[in-house]
Scaffold this motif. Structure first.
Motif, PDB file in Angstrom:
ATOM      1  N   GLY A 109       0.775  -1.229   0.000  1.00 50.70           N
ATOM      2  CA  GLY A 109       0.000   0.000   0.000  1.00 50.70           C
ATOM      3  C   GLY A 109       0.807   1.280   0.000  1.00 50.70           C
ATOM      4  N   ASN A 110       2.117   1.190  -0.307  1.00 50.58           N
ATOM      5  CA  ASN A 110       2.966   2.379  -0.288  1.00 50.58           C
ATOM      6  C   ASN A 110       4.087   2.213  -1.300  1.00 50.58           C
ATOM      7  N   VAL A 111       4.259   3.208  -2.174  1.00 50.10           N
ATOM      8  CA  VAL A 111       5.249   3.099  -3.241  1.00 50.10           C
ATOM      9  C   VAL A 111       6.666   3.056  -2.681  1.00 50.10           C
ATOM     10  N   ARG A 112       6.910   3.814  -1.627  1.00 49.59           N
ATOM     11  CA  ARG A 112       8.254   3.812  -1.039  1.00 49.59           C
ATOM     12  C   ARG A 112       8.608   2.427  -0.492  1.00 49.59           C
ATOM     13  N   LEU A 113       7.641   1.789   0.150  1.00 45.99           N
ATOM     14  CA  LEU A 113       7.897   0.443   0.672  1.00 45.99           C
ATOM     15  C   LEU A 113       8.116  -0.550  -0.470  1.00 45.99           C
ATOM     16  N   VAL A 114       7.404  -0.345  -1.579  1.00 44.91           N
ATOM     17  CA  VAL A 114       7.618  -1.201  -2.748  1.00 44.91           C
ATOM     18  C   VAL A 114       9.039  -1.037  -3.267  1.00 44.91           C
ATOM     19  N   ALA A 115       9.499   0.213  -3.366  1.00 41.78           N
ATOM     20  CA  ALA A 115      10.862   0.474  -3.849  1.00 41.78           C
ATOM     21  C   ALA A 115      11.888  -0.174  -2.921  1.00 41.78           C
ATOM     22  N   ASP A 116      11.681  -0.035  -1.603  1.00 39.95           N
ATOM     23  CA  ASP A 116      12.620  -0.622  -0.645  1.00 39.95           C
ATOM     24  C   ASP A 116      12.618  -2.146  -0.723  1.00 39.95           C
ATOM     25  N   SER A 117      11.442  -2.733  -0.900  1.00 40.90           N
ATOM     26  CA  SER A 117      11.377  -4.198  -0.971  1.00 40.90           C
ATOM     27  C   SER A 117      12.055  -4.720  -2.229  1.00 40.90           C
ATOM     28  N   LEU A 118      11.954  -3.992  -3.328  1.00 40.54           N
ATOM     29  CA  LEU A 118      12.643  -4.401  -4.558  1.00 40.54           C
ATOM     30  C   LEU A 118      14.151  -4.330  -4.380  1.00 40.54           C
ATOM     31  N   VAL A 119      14.626  -3.261  -3.714  1.00 39.06           N
ATOM     32  CA  VAL A 119      16.064  -3.148  -3.440  1.00 39.06           C
ATOM     33  C   VAL A 119      16.505  -4.277  -2.524  1.00 39.06           C
ATOM     34  N   GLY A 120      15.691  -4.562  -1.493  1.00 38.42           N
ATOM     35  CA  GLY A 120      16.040  -5.639  -0.568  1.00 38.42           C
ATOM     36  C   GLY A 120      16.128  -6.997  -1.236  1.00 38.42           C
ATOM     37  N   ASP A 121      15.335  -7.207  -2.267  1.00 37.51           N
ATOM     38  CA  ASP A 121      15.359  -8.478  -2.986  1.00 37.51           C
ATOM     39  C   ASP A 121      16.338  -8.469  -4.157  1.00 37.51           C
ATOM     40  N   ILE A 125      16.310  -6.587  -6.862  1.00 39.43           N
ATOM     41  CA  ILE A 125      15.647  -6.440  -8.168  1.00 39.43           C
ATOM     42  C   ILE A 125      15.874  -5.017  -8.677  1.00 39.43           C
ATOM     43  N   SER A 126      16.399  -4.892  -9.880  1.00 35.41           N
ATOM     44  CA  SER A 126      16.643  -3.586 -10.490  1.00 35.41           C
ATOM     45  C   SER A 126      15.942  -3.511 -11.840  1.00 35.41           C
ATOM     46  N   THR A 127      15.986  -2.344 -12.453  1.00 43.80           N
ATOM     47  CA  THR A 127      15.346  -2.165 -13.759  1.00 43.80           C
ATOM     48  C   THR A 127      16.101  -2.974 -14.815  1.00 43.80           C
ATOM     49  N   PRO A 128      15.406  -3.713 -15.660  1.00 41.59           N
ATOM     50  CA  PRO A 128      16.084  -4.501 -16.701  1.00 41.59           C
ATOM     51  C   PRO A 128      16.841  -3.598 -17.671  1.00 41.59           C
ATOM     52  N   ARG A 129      17.941  -4.105 -18.175  1.00 39.08           N
ATOM     53  CA  ARG A 129      18.706  -3.356 -19.178  1.00 39.08           C
ATOM     54  C   ARG A 129      17.996  -3.436 -20.522  1.00 39.08           C
TER      55      ARG A 129
END
Length: 556
Positions: free
Chosen positions: A196-208, A210-214
Motif C-alpha cells: 500500500g505504499n510506493v516507497r515500501l515497494v521500492a525498498d522491498s525491490l532493493v532488498g530483494d 531487483i533492479s530495472t532490466p537493461r
C-alpha cells in the motif's frame, strides 16, 4: 582594413539524413561560406568553429550549438552571424527579440544569405518580423498536424512509437509482451496491493536485489540496470497500457495489444493511489500549522501559530500566546519561532525515533512479541512517512505536547497513542507519557528565535542561494582578473557593475576551502548571510580568522 569575424550557424529540425556524407547542415554551411567569401573585400573572415544543431526544433533556444554561439558572442569573439535563412536561427518572435537584444549588447549583427533585408531602415524591421511570423506560423501548423495525426491513430488502437513501457516491445503499430519483464510488472502491482505504499515497494525491490532490466532505446542507447525510483514505480502503476489501453492526453482508448495486468487489478490500484493522494492533500490544506496546540513553554504557556505577509510571501511563526494577546508584561524573551524550522526539527527527531522501532517500543514500556516485529517495523516506517507529509491527526495521536526549553526540546510521546497507531494490542500497563529530549538550543536572531546545535550550527541545513550565487560570481570574476587581460575598471564596465562592488564580490574567491564547502552545504554559523559574508571576506584573507567568523565552534 578592419577584420570582421564571421560565424556560420546551421540547424535542421529532424535528424533524418544527417548520417549522409553531405547533408542539409553541410549544404547550409557551404552556401554561407560562399557568401562570406564574396564579402572578403569588405574584410569578412570566416571563423573555423562550427555551430551546427542537427535534429533540434527552432521553437526553443535550448540548443547546444546555439548556446555555445551565444557564449562566444558575449565574449566578444564574433562580429557577424551568418545563417542560410532567418528561421534557422529561430522560429519564435519572442526568442528572436531575446537574440537581437543579446546581439545588440555585444555589437554583433546577423545576415541571412537567402533573404535580403536591412534591419537599420524603417521597412527592414517590419519585413523581418513578417518573415518570422510566417516561420512561427508554419511551425505551429506543422505541430498541430502531427498532434492531430497521433490522436487519430491512437483512437484507432495504434501504438505511435517512442520507447515502449517496460514489459513490452514494438510490434509494428502494436506492442508485444516481453515475458520476463511482464512478470516483473505483475510483481510490482502485487507488492503495491500488499504494502500500500510506493516507497515500501521500492525498498522491498532493493532488498530483494531487483533492479530495472537493461534495455536499448530506438537510438541505440542502453539504459536500465539501476534501482527502481518512486517516480518510475508511480509511472508503472498509473500506466493504462498495462491494462490493454492506449492513453492520449486526458483520454484513454482500447488498445489492440495484449494486457499484462487484469483490468480489475489495475482499477483497484488506481483507487488505492487516488486515496493516498487525496488524503495527503486534504491534510496539507486543513493543517497549515502542523504543531498547532502542541508547543508550550516550560511554564505551560502555549505557543500559537501566526503569520505575516511581505512582498506577496507568507511567513509563519509560533509565538507565546500571552505576549501575543497582551496578557503578559512585554519581554524580549517572548518566543517567536519560525514555523518551518521548528516543524522540520520535530519531523526529523520523530523520524530518528521511528527509524529504531525496537528501541522506541522498549523506551515506551510496551511489551512486544517477536511475531509482530515485522508489523511494527512496517508500521513505524509508514508513520514516519505520514508525519513527513504533514498528517496532523497522526502526529497529535503520537505526541501529547512539545516543551520548548532554552537548551533543548522535550518531545512528550503517548505510548497508548503509539499502540493504537500500530494496532499491536491494548494500552495496558504502559506509562501515560514518555519524554524524549532533543539536544538543540535556542538562539535569538532579530525578533525571531532560531534552533541551533550547541556549536552554533543551524539545526536544519539550509544553503543560502544568494550566498552561493555571490560565491560563484566572485570566483568567475577573480578568474578573469587573474588572466591579466582586464583590470577591475574594465571588467566592471563589461559586467555593468560598480568597480567597488566587483572588488568586494571577487574577494569571496579568497575564502578557504572549508568555509566554501560550509556555504555550499548550508552549514555556516547561524546568522551568517550575504552581507556578513562580504564583510568577513573583506576584513581578512587569513583562513583561520575566516573559519572563526563563518563556521560553528566545533568545526573551526
Amino acid at each position: 582594413m578592419k577584420t570582421i569575424r564571421c560565424a556560420i550557424y546551421t540547424r535542421k529540425s529532424s535528424d533524418e539524413g544527417l548520417e549522409q556524407d553531405f547533408n542539409s547542415l553541410d549544404a547550409q554551411r557551404e552556401a554561407c561560406s560562399a557568401y562570406v567569401l564574396s564579402q572578403a573585400s569588405e574584410g569578412w573572415k570566416l571563423l573555423p568553429d562550427h555551430y551546427d544543431d542537427g535534429g533540434l526544433s527552432g521553437g526553443t533556444l535550448e540548443r547546444p550549438a546555439l548556446q555555445r554561439l551565444l557564449g562566444d558572442v558575449r565574449e566578444g569573439r564574433i562580429d557577424i552571424i551568418v545563417v542560410y535563412k532567418v528561421d534557422r536561427l529561430t522560429r519564435s518572435l519572442l526568442d528572436f527579440a531575446r537574440l537581437v537584444e543579446a546581439f545588440d549588447a555585444s555589437d554583433t549583427s546577423f545576415v541571412s544569405v537567402t533573404q535580403s533585408f536591412n534591419t537599420t531602415t524603417s521597412m527592414g524591421r517590419p519585413t523581418l518580423n513578417m518573415l518570422l511570423s510566417f516561420a512561427q506560423f508554419e511551425r505551429e501548423v506543422t505541430a498541430e498536424r502531427i498532434r492531430d495525426k497521433i490522436a487519430a491513430s491512437k483512437a484507432k488502437d495504434m501504438w505511435m512509437g517512442g520507447t515502449p513501457p517496460l514489459g513490452y516491445q514494438p510490434d509494428g503499430r502494436s506492442l508485444a509482451i516481453v515475458g520476463d519483464h511482464a512478470s516483473l510488472i505483475r510483481d510490482i502491482y502485487d507488492r503495491y496491493r500488499r504494502l500500500g505504499n510506493v516507497r515500501l515497494v521500492a525498498d522491498s525491490l532493493v532488498g530483494d536485489g531487483i533492479s530495472t532490466p537493461r534495455r536499448v532505446n530506438g537510438k541505440g542507447r542502453a539504459f536500465g540496470g539501476v534501482a527502481f525510483t518512486r517516480g518510475q514505480l508511480y509511472t508503472i502503476l498509473k500506466n493504462p497500457i498495462y491494462a490493454g489501453m492506449i492513453p492520449h492526453r486526458d483520454k484513454v482508448y482500447p488498445g489492440n495489444h495484449a494486457a499484462i495486468i487484469d483490468r480489475d487489478l489495475w482499477d483497484a490500484v488506481q483507487v488505492q493511489l487516488a486515496d493516498n493522494v487525496k488524503g495527503q492533500r486534504r491534510t496539507r490544506e486543513a493543517n497549515a500549522s502542523l504543531l498547532a496546540g502542541l508547543l508550550v513553554e516550560p511554564g505551560g504557556n502555549p505557543l500559537i501559530p501566526v503569520h505575516t505577509t511581505s512582498d506577496n510571501r507568507r511567513y509563519r511563526y509560533y509565538v507565546s500566546k500571552s505576549s501575543h494577546h497582551g496578557t503578559a508584561v512585554p519581554s524580549t524573551n517572548a518566543l517567536r519561532l519560525p514555523a518551518r524550522e521548528i516543524e522540520s526539527v520535530v519531523k526529523q527527531e520523530l523520524a530518528s525515533l521511528l527509524a529504531d522501532p525496537f528501541s522506541l517500543i522498549t523506551r515506551c514500556g510496551i511489551e512486544m512479541a517477536p511475531v509482530i516485529l515485522e508489523q511494527i517495523t512496517i508500521g513505524c516506517e509508514q508513520l514516519s512517512i505520514d508525519i513527513r507529509r504533514g498528517r496532523n491527526a497522526r502526529l497529535k495521536a503520537l505526541l501529547h505536547r512539545i516543551i520548548v526549553h532554552p537548551d533543548r526540546l522535550d518531545l512528550v510521546l503517548s505510548p497508548a497513542g503509539l499502540i493504537d497507531i500500530l494496532s499491536i494490542g491494548e494500552a495496558e500497563d504502559v506509562p501515560n507519557e514518555v519524554v524524549f529530549k532533543s539536544n538543540v538550543r535556542l538562539t535569538r536572531s532579530g525578533r525571531a528565535v532560531r534552533l541551533v546545535h550547541d556549536n552554533g550550527q543551524p539545526r536544519i541545513d539550509n544553503a543560502d542561494a544568494t550566498m552561493i550565487g555571490l560565491l560563484v560570481k566572485g570566483r568567475r570574476w577573480w578568474a578573469e582578473l587573474a588572466k591579466g587581460e582586464l583590470d577591475v575598471a574594465k571588467l566592471a564596465r563589461r559586467e555593468n557593475v560598480n568597480p567597488s562592488y566587483l572588488t568586494r564580490i571577487a574577494r569571496l574567491a579568497l575564502l578557504s576551502p572549508k568555509v566554501t564547502e560550509a556555504i555550499l552545504a548550508g552549514k555556516t554559523r547561524a546568522g551568517i548571510d550575504a552581507r556578513s559574508a562580504l564583510a568577513i571576506a573583506a576584513r581578512s584573507a587569513d583562513w583561520h580568522e575566516q573559519a572563526t567568523g563563518f563556521l560553528p565552534v566545533s568545526t573551526s
